[in-house]
Design a protein around this motif. Structure first.
Motif, mmCIF file in Angstrom:
data_model
loop_
_atom_site.group_PDB
_atom_site.id
_atom_site.type_symbol
_atom_site.label_atom_id
_atom_site.label_comp_id
_atom_site.label_asym_id
_atom_site.label_seq_id
_atom_site.Cartn_x
_atom_site.Cartn_y
_atom_site.Cartn_z
ATOM 1 N N ASP A 2 0.888 -1.165 0.000
ATOM 2 C CA ASP A 2 0.000 0.000 0.000
ATOM 3 C C ASP A 2 0.926 1.215 0.000
ATOM 4 N N SER A 3 1.297 1.659 -1.211
ATOM 5 C CA SER A 3 2.317 2.727 -1.279
ATOM 6 C C SER A 3 1.793 4.044 -0.704
ATOM 7 N N GLY A 4 0.474 4.249 -0.765
ATOM 8 C CA GLY A 4 -0.098 5.464 -0.176
ATOM 9 C C GLY A 4 0.178 5.528 1.315
ATOM 10 N N TYR B 273 3.569 7.043 1.903
ATOM 11 C CA TYR B 273 3.552 8.513 1.780
ATOM 12 C C TYR B 273 2.817 9.156 2.954
ATOM 13 N N ARG B 274 1.741 8.511 3.398
ATOM 14 C CA ARG B 274 0.985 9.055 4.536
ATOM 15 C C ARG B 274 1.845 9.027 5.811
ATOM 16 N N ALA B 275 2.526 7.896 6.053
ATOM 17 C CA ALA B 275 3.358 7.782 7.253
ATOM 18 C C ALA B 275 4.511 8.780 7.199
ATOM 19 N N ILE C 104 3.160 16.481 0.011
ATOM 20 C CA ILE C 104 4.589 16.175 0.183
ATOM 21 C C ILE C 104 5.087 15.184 -0.890
ATOM 22 N N ALA C 105 4.125 14.403 -1.430
ATOM 23 C CA ALA C 105 4.486 13.410 -2.459
ATOM 24 C C ALA C 105 4.821 14.062 -3.792
ATOM 25 N N SER C 106 4.570 15.365 -3.914
ATOM 26 C CA SER C 106 4.878 16.028 -5.182
ATOM 27 C C SER C 106 6.355 16.443 -5.252
ATOM 28 N N VAL D 75 11.672 13.457 -2.299
ATOM 29 C CA VAL D 75 10.905 12.558 -1.434
ATOM 30 C C VAL D 75 10.598 11.267 -2.210
ATOM 31 N N ARG D 76 10.131 11.424 -3.444
ATOM 32 C CA ARG D 76 9.781 10.247 -4.246
ATOM 33 C C ARG D 76 11.023 9.375 -4.495
ATOM 34 N N ALA D 77 12.140 10.037 -4.792
ATOM 35 C CA ALA D 77 13.374 9.290 -5.060
ATOM 36 C C ALA D 77 13.811 8.530 -3.810
ATOM 37 N N GLY E 172 -1.253 2.264 -5.810
ATOM 38 C CA GLY E 172 -0.817 3.644 -5.615
ATOM 39 C C GLY E 172 -1.158 4.525 -6.795
ATOM 40 N N ARG E 173 -0.215 5.407 -7.153
ATOM 41 C CA ARG E 173 -0.433 6.341 -8.265
ATOM 42 C C ARG E 173 0.539 6.087 -9.410
ATOM 43 N N ASP E 174 1.749 5.591 -9.051
ATOM 44 C CA ASP E 174 2.798 5.440 -10.068
ATOM 45 C C ASP E 174 3.414 4.039 -10.031
ATOM 46 N N MET E 175 2.631 3.065 -9.581
ATOM 47 C CA MET E 175 3.166 1.703 -9.482
ATOM 48 C C MET E 175 3.491 1.151 -10.880
ATOM 49 N N ALA F 98 -9.795 18.033 -5.546
ATOM 50 C CA ALA F 98 -8.556 18.788 -5.316
ATOM 51 C C ALA F 98 -7.358 17.840 -5.255
ATOM 52 N N ARG F 99 -7.542 16.692 -4.587
ATOM 53 C CA ARG F 99 -6.418 15.748 -4.431
ATOM 54 C C ARG F 99 -6.032 15.136 -5.794
ATOM 55 N N ASP F 100 -7.067 14.781 -6.595
ATOM 56 C CA ASP F 100 -6.796 14.224 -7.927
ATOM 57 C C ASP F 100 -6.046 15.220 -8.790
ATOM 58 N N ARG G 207 -4.105 17.653 -7.855
ATOM 59 C CA ARG G 207 -2.717 17.787 -7.416
ATOM 60 C C ARG G 207 -1.896 16.563 -7.835
ATOM 61 N N ASP G 208 -2.457 15.364 -7.620
ATOM 62 C CA ASP G 208 -1.714 14.135 -7.926
ATOM 63 C C ASP G 208 -1.492 13.957 -9.441
ATOM 64 N N SER G 209 -2.423 14.485 -10.241
ATOM 65 C CA SER G 209 -2.333 14.287 -11.698
ATOM 66 C C SER G 209 -1.471 15.340 -12.379
ATOM 67 N N SER G 210 -1.375 16.517 -11.767
ATOM 68 C CA SER G 210 -0.694 17.609 -12.471
ATOM 69 C C SER G 210 0.739 17.827 -11.993
ATOM 70 N N ARG G 211 1.192 17.047 -11.014
ATOM 71 C CA ARG G 211 2.552 17.270 -10.501
ATOM 72 C C ARG G 211 3.594 16.848 -11.542
ATOM 73 N N LYS G 212 4.799 17.409 -11.364
ATOM 74 C CA LYS G 212 5.873 17.148 -12.328
ATOM 75 C C LYS G 212 6.410 15.717 -12.186
HETATM 76 O O1 DC Z 1 -3.600 6.118 -1.913
HETATM 77 P P1 DC Z 1 -3.641 7.109 -0.749
HETATM 78 O O2 DC Z 1 -4.914 7.925 -0.699
HETATM 79 O O3 DC Z 1 -3.360 6.454 0.550
HETATM 80 O O4 DC Z 1 -2.438 8.132 -1.024
HETATM 81 C C1 DC Z 1 -2.259 9.317 -0.295
HETATM 82 C C2 DC Z 1 -1.476 10.318 -1.134
HETATM 83 O O5 DC Z 1 -0.139 9.850 -1.290
HETATM 84 C C3 DC Z 1 -1.998 10.530 -2.551
HETATM 85 O O6 DC Z 1 -2.983 11.551 -2.620
HETATM 86 C C4 DC Z 1 -0.751 10.881 -3.321
HETATM 87 C C5 DC Z 1 0.361 10.167 -2.591
HETATM 88 N N1 DC Z 1 0.779 8.942 -3.279
HETATM 89 C C6 DC Z 1 1.667 9.088 -4.312
HETATM 90 O O7 DC Z 1 2.024 10.199 -4.668
HETATM 91 N N2 DC Z 1 2.144 7.985 -4.943
HETATM 92 C C7 DC Z 1 1.751 6.765 -4.612
HETATM 93 N N3 DC Z 1 2.239 5.710 -5.245
HETATM 94 C C8 DC Z 1 0.798 6.589 -3.566
HETATM 95 C C9 DC Z 1 0.329 7.710 -2.926
#
Ligand code: DC
Length: 221
Positions: free
Chosen positions: A32-34, A37-39, A102-104, A108-110, A129-132, A179-181, A183-188
């Motif tokens: 659960d990669s989210g 990021y949450r932790a 913070i995930a943007s 942090v991602r690296a 997750g988002r980028d699995m 709003a969350r979508d 942000r998550d979709s438009s980040r670099k």
């Molecule tokens: O899936 P989630 O709602 O638990 O994820 C929380 C946030 O973490 C999500 O809005 C963006 C970030 N996230 C991410 O950037 N990449 C992932 N693989 C998983 C989550």
């Protein structure tokens, strides 16, 4: 080669539930990669670190004391940060929003990449997750991208809150989801998008069983 199934998609689409059921059915590991990021967001918040301080963020990411524990009598996974059970606070909308922000950040991602890739173990892995499928397990043989209308995802979130004995205002939940979508979709770095080779499933009108059937068929094929 270790079989890996990636499940990506926007918030509230049901990725976690689908991932958990498929992992149970296959006897595979679950990422659960989210939750990572949450932790991480909770750890940064607890230490009062400025999010502009990339060196400090990297240091926290590299030393994140995080443990996932499955209780024998429960299907839920408990998450321990710095030895403390943070499962409840981890799942709040506020933590989700902090994590999304913070995930943007690229460093942090690296810094969290290897920690996620370490979940790839025999006999197999389901990672949500988002980028699995696009970044973390770009070579995975099985990729799914789940979608659903924002209204339907907000409705599901409201039901989930009500089942937990909490309340929610649908217009506020919908605004948060959108709003969350955005942000998550438009980040670099590693934006939310389907991998080119992902099976896209629109779950707006589908029961969870129907989604599971489609994903199971993909793995069998
Ligand atoms: O899936 P989630 O709602 O638990 O994820 C929380 C946030 O973490 C999500 O809005 C963006 C970030 N996230 C991410 O950037 N990449 C992932 N693989 C998983 C989550």
């Amino acid at each position: 080669m270790i079989p890996v199934l990636t499940i990506d998609g926007p918030s509230g689409v049901g990725k976690g539930t689908v991932a958990r059921i498929i992992a149970q059915q296959q006897g595979w590991h679950l990422l659960d990669s989210g939750a990572i990021y949450r932790a991480f967001a909770l750890a940064v918040d607890a230490r009062g670190v400025d999010v502009a301080d990339e060196a400090a963020l990297e240091e926290i990411a590299n030393n994140l004391d995080l443990e996932f524990k499955t209780k024998a009598d429960s299907e839920l996974v408990s998450v321990y940060l710095d030895g403390k059970d943070v499962s409840k606070v981890l799942r709040t909308e506020q933590t989700g929003e902090m994590a999304s922000k913070i995930a943007s950040i690229g460093v942090v991602r690296a810094a969290l990449l290897k920690r996620q890739q370490a979940f790839e173990k025999t006999p197999g892995l389901v990672a949500d997750g988002r980028d699995m499928g696009t970044v973390v397990f770009a070579e995975a043989p099985f990729k799914v991208f789940l979608t659903a209308s924002a209204q339907e995802r907000a409705n599901r979130r409201l039901k989930q809150l009500q089942n937990q004995g909490s309340e929610g205002i649908i217009s506020k939940i919908l605004a948060d989801v959108v709003a969350r979508d955005e942000r998550d979709s438009s980040r670099k770095h590693s934006p939310l998008k389907p991998a080119k080779d992902a099976l896209i499933i629109d779950t707006t009108e589908l029961s969870i069983d129907k989604v599971i059937t489609q994903v199971s068929e993909l793995i069998k094929a």
